[in-house]
Enzyme design. Sequence first.
Site, short mmCIF file in Angstrom:
data_model
loop_
_atom_site.label_atom_id
_atom_site.label_comp_id
_atom_site.label_asym_id
_atom_site.label_seq_id
_atom_site.Cartn_x
_atom_site.Cartn_y
_atom_site.Cartn_z
N HIS A 140 -3.28 -9.26 -4.94
CA HIS A 140 -3.88 -7.92 -4.88
C HIS A 140 -4.70 -7.70 -3.61
O HIS A 140 -5.35 -6.67 -3.46
CB HIS A 140 -4.74 -7.68 -6.14
CG HIS A 140 -4.75 -6.27 -6.57
ND1 HIS A 140 -5.86 -5.45 -6.43
CD2 HIS A 140 -3.78 -5.51 -7.10
CE1 HIS A 140 -5.57 -4.26 -6.89
NE2 HIS A 140 -4.31 -4.26 -7.29
N LYS A 142 -5.54 -6.75 0.26
CA LYS A 142 -5.07 -5.70 1.15
C LYS A 142 -5.75 -5.92 2.50
O LYS A 142 -6.72 -5.26 2.83
CB LYS A 142 -5.42 -4.32 0.58
CG LYS A 142 -4.73 -4.04 -0.74
CD LYS A 142 -5.42 -2.90 -1.46
CE LYS A 142 -4.90 -2.74 -2.85
NZ LYS A 142 -5.50 -3.68 -3.80
N ASP A 147 -3.45 -10.64 16.07
CA ASP A 147 -3.68 -11.47 17.26
C ASP A 147 -4.87 -12.42 17.12
O ASP A 147 -5.48 -12.81 18.12
CB ASP A 147 -3.85 -10.59 18.50
CG ASP A 147 -2.55 -9.92 18.91
OD1 ASP A 147 -1.48 -10.48 18.59
OD2 ASP A 147 -2.61 -8.85 19.55
#
Length: 194
Positions: A140, A142, A147
């Site tokens: 879950h 996000k 880089d």
Amino acid sequence: VSAEQLRRLRNAAFAIAREQIQAQPAQALPLLRWLEQVVKTLDAAADPPAVEAQAYFAPGEDCLRKLRELCLGAKRVIDVCVYTISDDRLCEALVEAHRRGVKIRILSDDHKIHDDGSDVIRLRDRGIDVRLDDTAFHMHHKFALVDGRGLANGSFNWTRSATEKNDENLVVTDDANLVRVFGLQFDKLWQQFD
């Protein structure tokens, strides 16, 4: 490095320079240049660079626009750890980065890959490394790392409904400590779902 440690290092550098100049007066100029570089390095350590951070909100295009910008601006690597990806605009930004030679790794939830509109399998089919949480629980997270220097994190789902309908947030930062700890978590999960 503490202020006291910096003071001791600075004093030690001056003592070394003083001793070397007394022993080899002809080498004074190179030693002074060395000392100048040591002092500049210690000063830089004493004044860490300012952290940049910005918040974006949905509904609206701000979160989507920033994530696309990060993907399209990536030079080396993008690590994405999200519940699902179903916004074709983000999918295409990842594919474009991949075409430019950016190494992309995606961690997602196995329960969401068969949803209508899911782009995760499409990304895998385009040659992007994808691993799935195959546990009974959900991936879950996000967040995305770009880089090794930038972090995008928040409630924002990589879906059209997040952009068009949901109240969501996205914080983007270059805070080195946050980038490091999220990177460690990503690597841990990447190994876990090998």
